[in-house]
Structure formats: C-alpha cells, structure tokens
Write a protein that holds these residues in place. Structure first.
Motif, short mmCIF file in Angstrom:
data_model
loop_
_atom_site.label_atom_id
_atom_site.label_comp_id
_atom_site.label_asym_id
_atom_site.label_seq_id
_atom_site.Cartn_x
_atom_site.Cartn_y
_atom_site.Cartn_z
N GLY A 52 0.96 -1.26 0.09
CA GLY A 52 -0.02 -0.03 -0.09
C GLY A 52 0.89 1.18 0.01
N GLU A 53 2.21 1.07 -0.02
CA GLU A 53 3.01 2.42 0.13
C GLU A 53 2.89 2.88 -1.41
OE1 GLU A 53 4.82 3.94 2.37
OE2 GLU A 53 4.07 2.36 3.56
N ASN A 54 2.80 2.39 -2.40
CA ASN A 54 2.81 2.94 -3.82
C ASN A 54 1.89 2.00 -4.46
OD1 ASN A 54 5.03 4.84 -3.93
ND2 ASN A 54 5.89 2.98 -2.99
N TRP A 55 0.95 2.79 -5.41
CA TRP A 55 0.19 1.95 -6.35
C TRP A 55 0.31 2.56 -7.89
CZ3 TRP A 55 -3.84 -0.86 -4.16
CH2 TRP A 55 -4.06 -1.03 -2.70
N ASP A 56 0.03 1.56 -8.57
CA ASP A 56 0.20 1.88 -10.16
C ASP A 56 -1.20 1.27 -10.82
OD1 ASP A 56 0.42 -0.78 -11.77
OD2 ASP A 56 1.48 -0.72 -9.80
N LEU A 57 -1.56 2.08 -11.76
CA LEU A 57 -2.72 1.61 -12.72
C LEU A 57 -2.56 0.65 -13.39
CD1 LEU A 57 -5.82 2.75 -13.28
CD2 LEU A 57 -4.65 4.14 -14.96
N ALA A 58 -3.40 -0.39 -13.06
CA ALA A 58 -2.95 -1.79 -13.86
C ALA A 58 -4.14 -2.06 -15.10
CB ALA A 58 -3.05 -2.93 -13.15
N LEU A 59 -5.25 -1.21 -14.77
CA LEU A 59 -6.52 -1.68 -15.89
C LEU A 59 -7.31 -0.38 -15.95
CD1 LEU A 59 -8.00 -3.31 -17.91
CD2 LEU A 59 -9.21 -4.44 -15.78
N VAL A 60 -7.76 0.02 -17.17
CA VAL A 60 -8.76 0.98 -17.21
C VAL A 60 -10.03 0.20 -18.16
CG1 VAL A 60 -9.49 3.25 -18.31
CG2 VAL A 60 -7.21 3.03 -17.26
N MET A 61 -11.14 0.41 -17.72
CA MET A 61 -12.45 0.02 -18.29
C MET A 61 -13.19 1.27 -18.45
SD MET A 61 -12.68 -3.92 -16.39
CE MET A 61 -13.68 -4.51 -17.87
N THR A 62 -14.39 1.00 -19.39
CA THR A 62 -15.55 1.65 -19.28
C THR A 62 -16.31 2.12 -18.27
OG1 THR A 62 -15.29 1.45 -21.82
CG2 THR A 62 -17.50 2.47 -20.87
N ASP A 63 -16.84 0.85 -17.74
CA ASP A 63 -17.54 0.88 -16.45
C ASP A 63 -16.99 0.18 -15.17
OD1 ASP A 63 -20.39 1.30 -17.66
OD2 ASP A 63 -19.64 -0.55 -18.99
N THR A 64 -17.78 0.54 -14.05
CA THR A 64 -17.18 0.50 -12.74
C THR A 64 -16.69 -1.09 -12.65
OG1 THR A 64 -18.53 2.11 -11.83
CG2 THR A 64 -17.65 0.50 -10.37
N VAL A 65 -15.62 -1.21 -12.17
CA VAL A 65 -15.18 -2.78 -11.82
C VAL A 65 -15.85 -3.09 -10.50
CG1 VAL A 65 -13.03 -4.10 -10.91
CG2 VAL A 65 -12.67 -2.36 -12.91
N ARG A 66 -16.62 -4.22 -10.55
CA ARG A 66 -17.39 -4.80 -9.61
C ARG A 66 -16.72 -5.92 -8.90
NH1 ARG A 66 -22.41 -5.18 -9.48
NH2 ARG A 66 -22.18 -5.91 -7.39
N SER A 67 -15.92 -6.78 -9.37
CA SER A 67 -15.33 -7.84 -8.83
C SER A 67 -13.72 -8.20 -9.39
CB SER A 67 -16.05 -9.05 -8.65
OG SER A 67 -16.49 -9.52 -9.93
N ILE A 68 -13.03 -8.71 -8.54
CA ILE A 68 -11.64 -9.30 -8.94
C ILE A 68 -11.29 -10.55 -8.30
CG2 ILE A 68 -9.11 -8.63 -8.88
CD1 ILE A 68 -9.90 -5.85 -8.41
N VAL A 69 -10.93 -11.55 -8.86
CA VAL A 69 -10.55 -12.75 -8.00
C VAL A 69 -9.18 -13.20 -8.70
CG1 VAL A 69 -12.85 -13.47 -7.61
CG2 VAL A 69 -11.71 -14.29 -9.81
N ILE A 70 -8.32 -13.91 -7.96
CA ILE A 70 -7.12 -14.45 -8.28
C ILE A 70 -6.91 -15.98 -8.23
CG2 ILE A 70 -4.57 -14.08 -7.34
CD1 ILE A 70 -5.25 -11.59 -6.45
N ASP A 71 -6.37 -16.44 -9.10
CA ASP A 71 -6.12 -17.79 -9.18
C ASP A 71 -5.24 -18.33 -7.87
OD1 ASP A 71 -5.28 -20.61 -9.77
OD2 ASP A 71 -6.14 -20.39 -11.71
N GLN A 72 -5.75 -19.21 -7.00
CA GLN A 72 -5.10 -19.51 -5.84
C GLN A 72 -3.84 -20.41 -6.15
OE1 GLN A 72 -5.72 -18.59 -2.60
NE2 GLN A 72 -7.05 -17.12 -3.91
N TRP A 73 -3.83 -21.17 -7.38
CA TRP A 73 -2.73 -22.08 -7.81
C TRP A 73 -1.66 -21.44 -8.42
CZ3 TRP A 73 -2.36 -27.45 -6.81
CH2 TRP A 73 -3.50 -28.00 -6.00
#
Length: 204
Positions: A52-73
């Motif tokens: 959380g010290e620094n943040w970068d913009l990883a993705l821009v979309m037209t509409d609000t991002v509602r969900s993010i999931v990460i593959d545990q494997w």
C-alpha cells in the motif's frame, strides 16, 4: 499498528473502491478495483506490490469494476468483471489483459455478468453471476456453461450482489447473495495435486 485504520490509497470525490483482492503468495500485493472520476469517470484496477505504499494503474475499463479474483494455484492469473458485464483476464499479474467474456450485446451475444468467484482448490475454475445468469468455466474462460446448465436454474430473476465458493474437497457449495443468500451444492471438481509455490524473499 493493529489498533486503528490507516488510509493507504485515496481517490477523488465521486470515486470509490468496490473490489479488493490479495495475492495468495504475497500479502504485499493487493488489487483495488472500482470507479475513478479524477478525469472522466471510468472503471479502474490499481495495484500495489509494497503493502500500500505505492499504487500503479493496472487496468482502465469503461464501467465500474465490480469484482476481482485471483487463481490460488497461479497467483499471477487474475479475473476482473465490470458493471458493463465485460470479463477480462490477466496472465501476468495485471500487466496485460484480454477479454474472455463480452456482454450480451456483443457477438456471440451470450449472457454475462459482473460478479466473480473462484474455486480455491481447482486452477482455472471460475464462477460468474449476472442478471438471470450464473455460469462457470473450467478452462480459465475459454468456454462457459450455458443458460440451460443446472447451475443456472432456480435463482431469483435478478443479479447477485455477492458470490463465493467454499473450499470443500468432497462437496463444494456456491453461495450467491440476492435479497437473501442462496446456496448450490454438488460434488467438488477433482483436481490433480499441482503445487505452484513462487519463491518470495523478504528481509526482516
């Protein structure tokens, strides 16, 4: 410090964070998705690799991002869905993205959604919920179950506001939040034991 909240990321007025995901291999890697109105309002995913010290913009979309999931494997594999029902995937931790499911009005005109859940035990197994539609992919988004699949039957005719899969090894339950909570249980998918353990070196 363990006794209070610290603000580690700030967005301007009318902006908000609606989705958070922490990388399973390194808790300093966090993704924050939502809406950014510092210019024209747009959907965004921001990423920090240092807690959380620094943040970068990883993705821009037209509409609000509602969900993010990460593959545990494979923690470098991410899935994002926005309120326009676009679903995207990254195979490199958020550096690049590809559409794996467009909204219904884009060919092949299949239903889609904005609420994601991921199987914590099986790589590439992702669930997706939208208006009158709950589906799954077992191949990382290459193919999706259709509207006649049993998984898509019996829920209220409204979009889920929350979606999560438990980590049952024999029986798995998918929970969906509508006006209440609905549950769908069945035998869990079998997964050969494959271990992906990225080496993380830290100095303490």
């Amino acid at each position: 410090d363990g006794v209070s909240w610290d603000e580690v990321f700030t967005l301007p007025s009318d902006s908000y964070v609606q989705a958070l995901a922490i990388a399973p291999h390194d808790d300093d890697v966090v993704y924050a998705g939502g809406r950014d109105c510092s210019g024209p309002c747009q959907g965004v995913v921001y990423r920090t690799t240092d807690g959380g010290e620094n943040w970068d913009l990883a993705l821009v979309m037209t509409d609000t991002v509602r969900s993010i999931v990460i593959d545990q494997w494979r923690p470098w594999v991410l899935y994002v869905a926005d309120s326009g029902y676009w679903v995207l995937k990254s195979d490199d931790g958020g550096d690049s993205w590809a559409v794996i499911k467009p909204p219904w009005w884009v060919p092949p005109n299949d239903p889609s959604g904005d609420m994601l859940a991921i199987d914590p035990n099986v790589a590439d197994h992702v669930y997706l919920g939208g208006y009158g539609y709950i589906a799954e992919t077992v191949d990382g988004g290459a193919t999706w179950s259709g509207g006649s699949d049993p998984l898509n039957m019996g829920t209220p005719d409204m979009p889920p506001r929350a979606l999560v899969a438990d980590n049952g090894a024999e029986t798995q339950t998918l929970y969906a939040g509508f006006s209440g909570v609905w549950a769908y249980g069945r035998p869990a998918l079998w997964q050969p034991i494959r271990v992906y353990l990225p080496v993380v070196l830290r100095n303490y």
